[in-house]
Design a protein around this motif. Structure first.
Motif, PDB file in Angstrom:
ATOM      1  N   PRO A  58       0.812  -1.232   0.000  1.00 44.95           N
ATOM      2  CA  PRO A  58       0.000   0.000   0.000  1.00 44.95           C
ATOM      3  C   PRO A  58       0.840   1.274   0.000  1.00 44.95           C
ATOM      4  O   PRO A  58       0.450   2.288  -0.564  1.00 44.95           O
ATOM      5  CB  PRO A  58      -0.847  -0.111   1.279  1.00 44.95           C
ATOM      6  N   ARG A  59       2.044   1.215   0.693  1.00 40.00           N
ATOM      7  CA  ARG A  59       2.890   2.410   0.709  1.00 40.00           C
ATOM      8  C   ARG A  59       3.415   2.705  -0.694  1.00 40.00           C
ATOM      9  O   ARG A  59       3.435   3.848  -1.147  1.00 40.00           O
ATOM     10  CB  ARG A  59       4.044   2.212   1.693  1.00 40.00           C
ATOM     11  N   LEU A  60       3.835   1.664  -1.410  1.00 40.83           N
ATOM     12  CA  LEU A  60       4.319   1.852  -2.770  1.00 40.83           C
ATOM     13  C   LEU A  60       3.198   2.341  -3.696  1.00 40.83           C
ATOM     14  O   LEU A  60       3.431   3.164  -4.580  1.00 40.83           O
ATOM     15  CB  LEU A  60       4.906   0.539  -3.302  1.00 40.83           C
ATOM     16  N   ALA A  61       2.005   1.804  -3.472  1.00 43.73           N
ATOM     17  CA  ALA A  61       0.868   2.230  -4.296  1.00 43.73           C
ATOM     18  C   ALA A  61       0.606   3.728  -4.136  1.00 43.73           C
ATOM     19  O   ALA A  61       0.304   4.442  -5.112  1.00 43.73           O
ATOM     20  CB  ALA A  61      -0.377   1.426  -3.920  1.00 43.73           C
ATOM     21  N   ALA A  62       0.749   4.222  -2.895  1.00 45.26           N
ATOM     22  CA  ALA A  62       0.541   5.653  -2.651  1.00 45.26           C
ATOM     23  C   ALA A  62       1.611   6.488  -3.336  1.00 45.26           C
ATOM     24  O   ALA A  62       1.331   7.558  -3.896  1.00 45.26           O
ATOM     25  CB  ALA A  62       0.549   5.921  -1.143  1.00 45.26           C
ATOM     26  N   LEU A  63       2.865   5.976  -3.303  1.00 45.75           N
ATOM     27  CA  LEU A  63       3.940   6.712  -3.958  1.00 45.75           C
ATOM     28  C   LEU A  63       3.756   6.731  -5.479  1.00 45.75           C
ATOM     29  O   LEU A  63       3.975   7.757  -6.137  1.00 45.75           O
ATOM     30  CB  LEU A  63       5.296   6.076  -3.602  1.00 45.75           C
ATOM     31  N   VAL A  64       3.368   5.577  -6.035  1.00 45.55           N
ATOM     32  CA  VAL A  64       3.122   5.521  -7.485  1.00 45.55           C
ATOM     33  C   VAL A  64       1.992   6.474  -7.872  1.00 45.55           C
ATOM     34  O   VAL A  64       2.060   7.162  -8.892  1.00 45.55           O
ATOM     35  CB  VAL A  64       2.802   4.067  -7.914  1.00 45.55           C
ATOM     36  N   GLU A  65       0.955   6.510  -7.029  1.00 47.91           N
ATOM     37  CA  GLU A  65      -0.169   7.419  -7.290  1.00 47.91           C
ATOM     38  C   GLU A  65       0.305   8.867  -7.321  1.00 47.91           C
ATOM     39  O   GLU A  65      -0.230   9.695  -8.062  1.00 47.91           O
ATOM     40  CB  GLU A  65      -1.240   7.240  -6.197  1.00 47.91           C
ATOM     41  N   ALA A  66       1.352   9.176  -6.513  1.00 53.61           N
ATOM     42  CA  ALA A  66       1.900  10.536  -6.472  1.00 53.61           C
ATOM     43  C   ALA A  66       2.892  10.791  -7.597  1.00 53.61           C
ATOM     44  O   ALA A  66       3.472  11.881  -7.671  1.00 53.61           O
ATOM     45  CB  ALA A  66       2.565  10.785  -5.129  1.00 53.61           C
ATOM     46  N   GLY A  67       3.143   9.793  -8.464  1.00 53.59           N
ATOM     47  CA  GLY A  67       4.027   9.986  -9.602  1.00 53.59           C
ATOM     48  C   GLY A  67       5.457   9.557  -9.358  1.00 53.59           C
ATOM     49  O   GLY A  67       6.341   9.820 -10.180  1.00 53.59           O
ATOM     50  N   VAL A  68       5.718   8.877  -8.232  1.00 51.22           N
ATOM     51  CA  VAL A  68       7.074   8.437  -7.892  1.00 51.22           C
ATOM     52  C   VAL A  68       7.374   7.116  -8.606  1.00 51.22           C
ATOM     53  O   VAL A  68       6.529   6.211  -8.673  1.00 51.22           O
ATOM     54  CB  VAL A  68       7.216   8.266  -6.369  1.00 51.22           C
ATOM     55  N   ALA A  69       8.598   7.008  -9.159  1.00 53.04           N
ATOM     56  CA  ALA A  69       9.046   5.749  -9.756  1.00 53.04           C
ATOM     57  C   ALA A  69       9.773   4.931  -8.694  1.00 53.04           C
ATOM     58  O   ALA A  69      10.602   5.468  -7.939  1.00 53.04           O
ATOM     59  CB  ALA A  69       9.967   6.015 -10.941  1.00 53.04           C
ATOM     60  N   ILE A  70       9.471   3.632  -8.632  1.00 56.82           N
ATOM     61  CA  ILE A  70      10.011   2.770  -7.576  1.00 56.82           C
ATOM     62  C   ILE A  70      11.075   1.844  -8.177  1.00 56.82           C
ATOM     63  O   ILE A  70      10.844   1.165  -9.186  1.00 56.82           O
ATOM     64  CB  ILE A  70       8.900   1.909  -6.933  1.00 56.82           C
ATOM     65  N   VAL A  71      12.252   1.850  -7.536  1.00 57.22           N
ATOM     66  CA  VAL A  71      13.315   0.892  -7.869  1.00 57.22           C
ATOM     67  C   VAL A  71      13.528   0.013  -6.638  1.00 57.22           C
ATOM     68  O   VAL A  71      13.866   0.517  -5.554  1.00 57.22           O
ATOM     69  CB  VAL A  71      14.627   1.593  -8.262  1.00 57.22           C
ATOM     70  N   ALA A  72      13.293  -1.283  -6.789  1.00 54.68           N
ATOM     71  CA  ALA A  72      13.440  -2.219  -5.661  1.00 54.68           C
ATOM     72  C   ALA A  72      14.750  -2.991  -5.795  1.00 54.68           C
ATOM     73  O   ALA A  72      15.093  -3.466  -6.884  1.00 54.68           O
ATOM     74  CB  ALA A  72      12.255  -3.177  -5.618  1.00 54.68           C
ATOM     75  N   LEU A  73      15.494  -3.076  -4.691  1.00 57.35           N
ATOM     76  CA  LEU A  73      16.733  -3.851  -4.655  1.00 57.35           C
ATOM     77  C   LEU A  73      16.428  -5.263  -4.161  1.00 57.35           C
ATOM     78  O   LEU A  73      15.669  -5.441  -3.191  1.00 57.35           O
ATOM     79  CB  LEU A  73      17.747  -3.185  -3.730  1.00 57.35           C
ATOM     80  N   GLY A  74      16.983  -6.262  -4.841  1.00 55.36           N
ATOM     81  CA  GLY A  74      16.749  -7.626  -4.423  1.00 55.36           C
ATOM     82  C   GLY A  74      17.684  -8.053  -3.311  1.00 55.36           C
ATOM     83  O   GLY A  74      18.800  -7.539  -3.159  1.00 55.36           O
ATOM     84  N   ALA A  75      17.236  -9.008  -2.499  1.00 49.76           N
ATOM     85  CA  ALA A  75      18.083  -9.596  -1.460  1.00 49.76           C
ATOM     86  C   ALA A  75      19.028 -10.612  -2.100  1.00 49.76           C
ATOM     87  O   ALA A  75      18.849 -11.021  -3.256  1.00 49.76           O
ATOM     88  CB  ALA A  75      17.211 -10.254  -0.387  1.00 49.76           C
ATOM     89  N   LEU A  76      20.066 -11.037  -1.329  1.00 53.78           N
ATOM     90  CA  LEU A  76      21.079 -11.939  -1.874  1.00 53.78           C
ATOM     91  C   LEU A  76      20.486 -13.275  -2.310  1.00 53.78           C
ATOM     92  O   LEU A  76      20.976 -13.912  -3.248  1.00 53.78           O
ATOM     93  CB  LEU A  76      22.184 -12.166  -0.840  1.00 53.78           C
ATOM     94  N   ASP A  77      19.442 -13.714  -1.637  1.00 58.47           N
ATOM     95  CA  ASP A  77      18.871 -15.013  -1.955  1.00 58.47           C
ATOM     96  C   ASP A  77      17.693 -14.929  -2.928  1.00 58.47           C
ATOM     97  O   ASP A  77      16.992 -15.905  -3.156  1.00 58.47           O
ATOM     98  CB  ASP A  77      18.425 -15.720  -0.674  1.00 58.47           C
ATOM     99  N   GLU A  78      17.420 -13.736  -3.507  1.00 63.48           N
ATOM    100  CA  GLU A  78      16.278 -13.572  -4.415  1.00 63.48           C
ATOM    101  C   GLU A  78      16.742 -13.603  -5.859  1.00 63.48           C
ATOM    102  O   GLU A  78      17.575 -12.798  -6.276  1.00 63.48           O
ATOM    103  CB  GLU A  78      15.549 -12.256  -4.143  1.00 63.48           C
TER     104      GLU A  78
END
Length: 647
Positions: A58-78
């Motif tokens: 939900p936090r990311l959804a709110a940021l996207v709604e505000a026009g923010v682009a999201i870059v997610a970093l993966g964990a070592l085991d992902e």
């Protein structure tokens, strides 16, 4: 800074910090529990694996709604994006370990997405604003088109122009052309939000370059002035500070727009004063003006120009509408004059009936109880009733004038003939007296017998003269019309049976059959044939009014006028209808028409009745089912009949 990078507190931007700085990116940590403080810059949020929890989506959804682009970093085991995260929320997913170059490429790509989102959002906002403005201008245009009242239209134009520009004050000028062709500006309207108490006086001014409004009207160009106290020295126009000095006002920014029609003719000038940051702010002094007043932007100028064009056409249409109304009003007045010239004795009748009818309609409109408490007349319906009342007798132009103005039961020539007949009979009696006296004197000579005979002849002459005087007086008295059915005409028949000798020795009656018939009219001055001819004026009125191409608002004028002599019980004319077939407007006019006919001072064929007596007679007609009882009650209680006295 041009861009903004928000990152989880656990991530360290050092490996890419230098490159980001060169890209004009501000880096700022953002904890999951902190609210995202965003601005207009394109923004990217870098999500560290350690900050993922149940609130991430939900936090990311709110940021996207505000026009923010999201870059997610993966964990070592992902090896791939975890199922708990929505792919559509991410601009990029970078697997661990994260080389600085790969991360930088991902961030730069994300910033491009953020820029695109910002531009899209800005375009949407601007499109929504333009759509709102277009809708608003369309709504204003519709209101301007439908408003027919001239002064209300001008007030609407100025108030709407001030509203869409947040102008504190404004003025409206109308271009006028005199009969000699001289054009002037009429200062027609003024509004001031901060000083509504300032009095307004309508004036005219020369149409030239010396004033701001005059320059705009003459040149057909808009003037956009940031501060009228700082006008360049080389301009032809000047600002008059006398208003500001007199009332302690500070005029600063000003927009002066000529209102031009489709032919580019300047109809007037719209002058807006002091555009404010806050439309509700009150400019109490110069300091307040300096804080609040801003210049009129190019966009507001476009808006006002669009409004000014619509306003010019609406003003021109309103002026044309008023011109047509004045023309029609003149026609109605001319028609009333034509009626009164044919029948001068009823001069003022149509005006009085119209005045009383309108007064009664307004009384009905205000009635809070009774049969007609739910009946309300619009201004157009009141005007319709007024025109019908003014023209209700126009059909009299189709009635013979001698019948129309007939004041007594006999026409003047007929009464003169009877008077001449009376004089002839009287002279015949006098001649017979002289002949009898001379014959007796010649045969018997003077003496006692002659004196006795002379006394008898004198007595007989006196009796005959008295009889003839009585004959003439009865004719004169019977010739006068009465308001009510009254009179005893037995004596008329006595003289109709009396004979006199003509010159040739034949005999003739004192009164002919037609003369007795006319003199025996029990009410009014018309016999049946003449009454029908007078009554035909209603049909003539309807035929005339029906040929006029009335507007929709006035379409019932012929119908209202047609029935003003109808009665509720069907005893009226010309159609003998009653009840619901008679419109309420016609019932109103009927009451006014009857009252004026009874009380008018200008009718030679009857005595004017005082108002109480007239109301008593009308009460009898109400009781007889001829007049509307409720309308008559309102007519009396509302004193609508006093409208005629005020004229």
């Amino acid at each position: 800074m041009k861009f903004l990078l928000l990152y989880s507190p656990g991530w360290r931007p050092a490996p890419v910090a230098e490159a980001l700085a060169q890209d004009q990116v501000e880096c700022r940590p953002l904890a999951p529990s902190d609210p995202a403080v965003l601005d207009e810059r394109p923004t990217v949020y870098l999500l560290d694996p350690a900050d993922r929890d149940e609130a991430t989506t939900p936090r990311l959804a709110a940021l996207v709604e505000a026009g923010v682009a999201i870059v997610a970093l993966g964990a070592l085991d992902e090896e791939d994006l975890p199922e708990t995260m929505a792919p559509e929320q991410l601009a990029a997913f970078v697997r661990a370990p994260v080389p600085p170059r790969t991360l930088l490429l991902a961030l730069r790509s994300a910033f491009k997405i953020a820029v695109s989102r910002k531009e899209t959002a800005r375009a949407r906002v601007e499109a929504a604003a333009r759509l709102s403005e277009l809708t608003e201008l369309t709504d204003i245009g519709m209101r301007l088109t439908t408003e027919k009242h001239y002064d209300t239209l001008l007030d609407l134009i100025l108030s709407q122009a001030r509203r869409i520009t947040q102008a504190d004050a404004g003025s409206l000028y109308i271009v006028e052309t005199s009969e000699t062709g001289i054009r002037r500006l009429r200062f027609k309207l003024s509004q001031n939000h901060s000083r509504p108490d300032i009095p307004f006086v309508e004036t005219t001014m020369t149409l030239d370059h010396t004033s701001l409004a005059g320059y705009a009207a003459t040149e057909g160009e808009a003037l956009v002035i940031d501060d009228v106290y700082m006008l360049p020295s080389d301009v032809a126009y000047a600002f008059n500070r006398s208003f500001d000095e007199r009332y302690g006002y500070r005029t600063k920014s000003m927009l002066v727009i000529p209102m031009q029609n489709h032919q580019c003719d300047v109809i007037g000038v719209l002058q807006l004063i002091n555009r404010k940051r806050d439309g509700e702010a009150v400019l109490t002094d110069t300091n307040a003006a300096n804080r609040q007043v801003v210049a009129f932007s190019p966009h507001t100028v476009k808006l006002v120009k669009s409004l000014a064009g619509q306003a010019a056409v609406s003003i021109e249409n309103s002026q044309l509408y008023e011109s047509i109304e004045r023309l029609f009003e003149g026609f109605v007045r001319a028609a009333v004059t034509a009626i009164e010239q044919r029948d001068p004795t009823t001069s003022g009748h149509s005006e009085r009936v119209a005045s009383m009818s309108v007064g009664l309609a307004q009384t009905v409109d205000r009635a809070g109880d009774g049969q007609y408490s739910s009946v309300h007349f619009s201004p157009e319906q009141v005007r319709e009733l007024r025109y019908a009342s003014l023209l209700h007798d126009f059909g009299k132009v189709g009635v013979r004038e001698q019948v129309l103005v007939k004041a007594n039961k006999l026409y003047p020539a007929d009464l003169t003939l009877i008077q001449q007949r009376h004089d002839f009979i009287l002279r015949s009696v006098q001649w017979q007296y002289q002949k009898s006296r001379a014959d007796f004197l010649a045969e018997h000579g003077p003496g006692a017998a002659y004196l006795t005979r002379l006394a008898d002849l004198d007595a007989e002459l006196a009796r005959e003269k008295g009889r003839l005087d009585r004959f003439l007086q009865i004719v004169v008295d019977s010739n006068r019309p009465s308001v009510l059915a009254e009179g005893n005409f037995t004596a008329l028949q006595e003289f109709a049976d009396s004979q006199y000798n003509l010159i040739d020795g034949a005999t003739a009656p004192f009164l002919s059959g037609d003369e007795v018939r006319f003199l025996s009219i029990r009410k009014g001055s018309l016999d049946e044939r003449e009454r029908l001819e007078i009554e035909s004026h209603v049909t003539h009125t309807f035929g005339f009014l029906r040929k006029i191409p009335w507007t929709r608002e006035l379409s019932l004028v012929p119908t209202i006028a047609h029935g003003h002599h109808e009665k509720l019980n069907g005893s009226g004319y010309p159609r003998h209808v009653g009840g619901a077939e008679i419109p309420i407007q016609t019932r109103i006019m009927t009451i006014a028409d009857i009252f004026d006919a009874l009380t008018a001072q200008d009718r030679p064929y009857k005595r004017a009745l005082p108002a109480p007596k007239a109301l008593d007679i009308m009460t009898e007609e109400v009781q007889g089912g001829m007049l509307d009882q409720e309308l008559f009650r309102l007519f009396v209680e509302g004193k609508a009949f006093e409208q005629a006295r005020a004229m």
